[in-house]
Design an enzyme around this catalytic site. Structure first.
Site, mmCIF file in Angstrom:
data_model
loop_
_atom_site.group_PDB
_atom_site.id
_atom_site.type_symbol
_atom_site.label_atom_id
_atom_site.label_comp_id
_atom_site.label_asym_id
_atom_site.label_seq_id
_atom_site.Cartn_x
_atom_site.Cartn_y
_atom_site.Cartn_z
ATOM 1 C CG ASP A 126 -16.834 8.189 25.946
ATOM 2 O OD1 ASP A 126 -16.690 9.423 26.051
ATOM 3 O OD2 ASP A 126 -17.946 7.628 25.887
ATOM 4 C CG ASP A 168 2.923 -14.490 3.384
ATOM 5 O OD1 ASP A 168 2.806 -14.310 2.160
ATOM 6 O OD2 ASP A 168 4.019 -14.715 3.939
ATOM 7 C CG HIS A 178 -9.237 7.713 -0.973
ATOM 8 N ND1 HIS A 178 -9.450 8.106 0.335
ATOM 9 C CD2 HIS A 178 -8.275 8.549 -1.450
ATOM 10 C CE1 HIS A 178 -8.668 9.126 0.627
ATOM 11 N NE2 HIS A 178 -7.940 9.418 -0.429
ATOM 12 C CE LYS A 211 -5.528 6.999 1.891
ATOM 13 N NZ LYS A 211 -5.465 7.437 0.541
ATOM 14 C CE LYS A 254 -7.622 10.986 5.010
ATOM 15 N NZ LYS A 254 -6.348 10.773 4.304
ATOM 16 C CG HIS A 275 -3.030 12.629 4.294
ATOM 17 N ND1 HIS A 275 -2.937 11.282 4.033
ATOM 18 C CD2 HIS A 275 -3.800 13.154 3.307
ATOM 19 C CE1 HIS A 275 -3.615 10.997 2.930
ATOM 20 N NE2 HIS A 275 -4.146 12.106 2.465
#
Length: 486
Positions: free
Chosen positions: A231, A411, A404, A406, A226, A224
């Site tokens: 380089d 604080d 979508h 996350k 991404k 899952h």
């Protein structure tokens, strides 16, 4: 003859109950959360054959014998590399803010390295701008481009990126691509795997879905992450799959997906490279470690830039670390806690921590999409709303598409962004990655993005929620029953 049938039927009945007893014992011997264990036992005793098959298929974290052996074999060389990396003291942070210190100490004790400093971060909120920026970096790549995605869906602007990726490979840049088999099934059914391989890109189908291996590896264990690494100096990660949101899941009725990606330069690219190297070796058996440590690490002033800790999960990585990191972050909050997630099915511990934060005076806000592409998760998440609202948590329903992103902001100082949903699959099962950033300026940037989400959201009132139809409550409880298994 009747005696023969009696013996055979008796044998099958004995074997049937022996199998149920064996699976029951296995569930009890595994140190899992009580709600999860009870859910599995109920399923097995209500629907024995279905329950046993489901448990053997999905109940335990089976990576597969070959991958498990690779995961075990890769750690000696990885540990040696990390030992060399730790000698580059100038890239590691020694001072943390008060709110971030517990989380960074946890990660140091679990992962063995401290957060790295001297990084430059840029938040990208528009998918088209993200793809355009990534294409520019790909066009300037000189040595290597490594990617891993859960979903790669051809079409639209993604095809332009694919062309730039193949052009890089043809001019001599080493290009590798890891794609999850289930998430990227449209990609693997297209002509792209062949033309990419012809161009010189190493394309690997990760965790192939194969019903013949149902009992040897969990078919719902997914890659899952991404990530893009260029380089060994530039890195991307966040919530965005390799899709053009104008074309992706337009028939789902939830609007365009809204994502957040981070573009990074600095030492964090190397620590993310370690994660990629482990994924590559687990899947292919080939060793791939970043270049020698302490090489071209500091493009920015040593005392400036963002401090980042990379937290990775999945088989072969520290158990439950992301779950522990989330709990630590929530308990560290003193003034404000804002969370965004498309899928909200928290563990009992995380739910308790969030409610406790609100009850001790922290301003807690959770931003969820009003409409969701997963019917089961949509109903299961609503089963938690009453307890959250009664504790004083503010629940906002985003109306500008499928949110979508996350993210967690504590604080205004400690930020968590990455691929991790607040559900059981991300917390306990999948290969995931999240970044913990200890920086007030970055927190300010993330706060502005979250506030923008709030302007496109509707606050859920506790009185309004109490008036929902009775049948809604029944459906919520039914799906809540399955929440430990989602």
């Amino acid at each position: 003859m009747s005696l023969f049938y009696s013996v055979v039927s008796g044998f099958f009945v004995f074997g049937y109950w022996l199998l149920i007893a064996a699976v029951t014992l296995r569930i009890l011997m595994k140190r899992r959360a009580v709600p999860s264990a009870m859910a599995w036992l109920l399923v097995i005793y209500i629907l024995p054959l279905v329950g046993i098959i489901a448990y053997l298929s999905f109940g335990e974290l089976h990576l597969g014998k070959k991958r498990a052996e690779r995961a075990k074999a890769m750690w000696p060389s990885t540990a040696r590399w990390l030992t060399e990396l730790k000698e580059c003291r100038r890239i590691f942070a020694s001072d943390y803010s008060e709110v971030a210190r517990p989380l960074f100490q946890l990660c140091y004790h679990r992962q063995g390295i401290e957060g790295v400093k001297g990084n430059h971060l840029q938040l990208l909120t528009a998918s088209n701008a993200t793809l355009e920026t990534l294409i520019l970096d790909i066009e300037q790549a000189q040595h290597n481009i490594d990617m891993v995605f859960y979903i790669w869906q051809p079409g639209g602007q993604v095809d332009l990126l694919a062309q730039a990726f193949m052009a890089a490979a043809m001019r001599g840049v080493k290009c590798r691509l890891l794609l999850d088999s289930a998430g990227s099934r449209q990609f693997f059914r297209s002509h792209y795997p062949n033309i990419m391989r012809t161009a010189g890109i190493e394309v690997v189908e990760v965790l192939k879905v194969n019903l013949l291996r149902l009992f040897f590896r969990r078919i719902d264990l997914r890659q899952h992450r991404k990530m893009v690494l260029i380089d060994n100096h530039i890195a991307y990660t966040g919530s965005m799959n390799m899709v053009d949101p104008r074309l992706f899941k337009q028939d789902a009725g939830v609007g365009q997906w809204v994502d957040l990606m981070a573009r990074m330069e600095g030492p964090v690219a190397t620590t993310l490279g370690i994660v990629y190297a482990c994924d590559w070796e687990i899947e292919t058996g080939k060793r791939l470690l970043p270049p020698s440590p302490c090489v071209n690490f500091m493009p920015f002033e040593q005392e400036h830039g963002h401090t980042i800790q990379v937290i990775a999960s999945g088989p072969g990585f520290p158990d439950e670390l992301i779950h522990q990191a989330l709990l630590t972050a929530v308990y560290s909050a003193r003034q404000q806690l804002t969370m965004t997630t498309p899928y909200f099915v928290p563990s009992d511990d995380l739910l308790h921590a969030i409610c406790t934060a609100a009850l001790r005076g922290v301003e807690v806000s959770i931003i969820l999409p009003r409409d969701n592409d997963s019917m089961m998760v949509r109903w299961a998440s609503r089963a938690f709303f009453s307890e959250l609202l009664e504790a004083g948590v503010k629940i906002y329903q985003f109306e500008g598409g499928l949110l979508h992103t996350k993210s967690v902001l504590v604080d205004g100082q400690l930020s968590l962004i990455g691929t991790v949903n607040l559900d059981m699959r991300s917390l306990w099962l999948n290969f995931e990655v999240t970044l913990a950033i200890d920086d007030n300026d970055f927190g300010h940037d993330l706060d502005k993005i979250q506030r923008d989400y709030l302007t496109r959201s509707k606050l859920l009132a506790i009185k309004q929620w109490a008036k929902r139809p009775f049948w809604h409550r029944i459906v919520e409880r039914i799906f809540y029953f399955f929440s430990p298994l989602l």
